[in-house]
Design an enzyme around this catalytic site. Structure first.
Site, PDB file in Angstrom:
ATOM      1  N   SER A  54       0.841  -1.198   0.000  1.00 37.66           N
ATOM      2  CA  SER A  54       0.000   0.000   0.000  1.00 37.66           C
ATOM      3  C   SER A  54       0.873   1.244   0.000  1.00 37.66           C
ATOM      4  CB  SER A  54      -0.915   0.026   1.221  1.00 37.66           C
ATOM      5  OG  SER A  54      -1.642   1.251   1.248  1.00 37.66           O
ATOM      6  N   VAL A  59       7.413   2.369   4.007  1.00 33.92           N
ATOM      7  CA  VAL A  59       8.351   1.689   3.113  1.00 33.92           C
ATOM      8  C   VAL A  59       7.847   1.750   1.671  1.00 33.92           C
ATOM      9  CG1 VAL A  59       9.499  -0.501   2.581  1.00 33.92           C
ATOM     10  CG2 VAL A  59       9.235   0.209   4.957  1.00 33.92           C
ATOM     11  N   CYS A  60       6.543   1.563   1.470  1.00 29.78           N
ATOM     12  CA  CYS A  60       5.978   1.616   0.110  1.00 29.78           C
ATOM     13  C   CYS A  60       6.125   3.017  -0.478  1.00 29.78           C
ATOM     14  CB  CYS A  60       4.509   1.204   0.121  1.00 29.78           C
ATOM     15  SG  CYS A  60       4.233  -0.475   0.719  1.00 29.78           S
ATOM     16  N   ASP A  61       5.900   4.024   0.344  1.00 31.50           N
ATOM     17  CA  ASP A  61       6.071   5.416  -0.057  1.00 31.50           C
ATOM     18  C   ASP A  61       7.521   5.636  -0.488  1.00 31.50           C
ATOM     19  OD1 ASP A  61       7.083   8.215   0.710  1.00 31.50           O
ATOM     20  OD2 ASP A  61       4.923   8.538   0.874  1.00 31.50           O
ATOM     21  N   THR A  64       8.432   3.730  -3.787  1.00 28.13           N
ATOM     22  CA  THR A  64       7.865   4.340  -4.991  1.00 28.13           C
ATOM     23  C   THR A  64       8.590   5.639  -5.326  1.00 28.13           C
ATOM     24  OG1 THR A  64       5.774   3.279  -4.478  1.00 28.13           O
ATOM     25  CG2 THR A  64       5.721   5.078  -6.086  1.00 28.13           C
TER      26      THR A  64
END
Length: 166
Positions: A54, A59-61, A64
């Site tokens: 998500s 971490v996903c932020d 990306t």
């Protein structure tokens, strides 16, 4: 299948594990305007596919944003980020984060990508963190199933694999 944990707990991955040398499986995901996108839509390019659970997590932020920065430096490489976030949430997040070099796509409708690449977490209906590089002839040249979903992928290895792919 790859052995993956989420916050230290084992999870079950659904689908088919993808390996280097495999023909890249097709998939259907949605863009931020609810239009279908398939693997064939990027044919003729090297594809670096960054998979995140998500965009609304740290971490996903960071993942990306990192691939967005690197994408500007890569010739003939399409960078795709795929999550099960709704397209509306992805559009809002990308606007706020200034993401413009990466195509962010949603697998929420059919989890087609998640099953085709073996990253669908059965218990959570989220995608496990992974990175795939697919060459312009649709052959998988790099695979990383991140063993702990809350950890970062190996950015340098993925970027080098994308640069080396033809």
């Amino acid at each position: 299948m790859a052995n993956v944990t989420f916050k230290g707990n084992p999870v079950t991955l659904v689908g088919n594990e993808v390996n280097v040398g495999d023909k890249a499986p097709d998939f259907t995901v949605l863009d931020q305007n609810l239009q279908e996108v398939t693997l064939a839509d990027t044919k003729g390019h090297v594809r670096l596919i960054s998979v995140v659970p998500s965009l609304d997590t740290g971490v996903c932020d960071a993942q990306t944003r990192r691939f967005n920065e690197e994408a500007a430096k890569l010739d003939n490489v399409k960078v795709l980020t795929i999550s099960v976030d709704l397209p509306f949430a992805q559009k809002r997040w990308c606007g706020a984060a200034g993401i413009d070099n990466v195509q962010v796509l949603s697998d929420h409708r059919d989890v087609s990508f998640g099953q085709a690449y073996g990253v669908l977490i059965k218990e959570l209906r989220l995608l496990a963190r992974a990175v795939f590089v697919i060459d312009s002839n649709d052959t998988v040249t790099y695979v990383e199933y991140v063993p702990e979903v809350t950890n970062h992928p190996n950015y340098e290895a993925a970027i080098e694999a994308a640069k080396a792919a033809k």
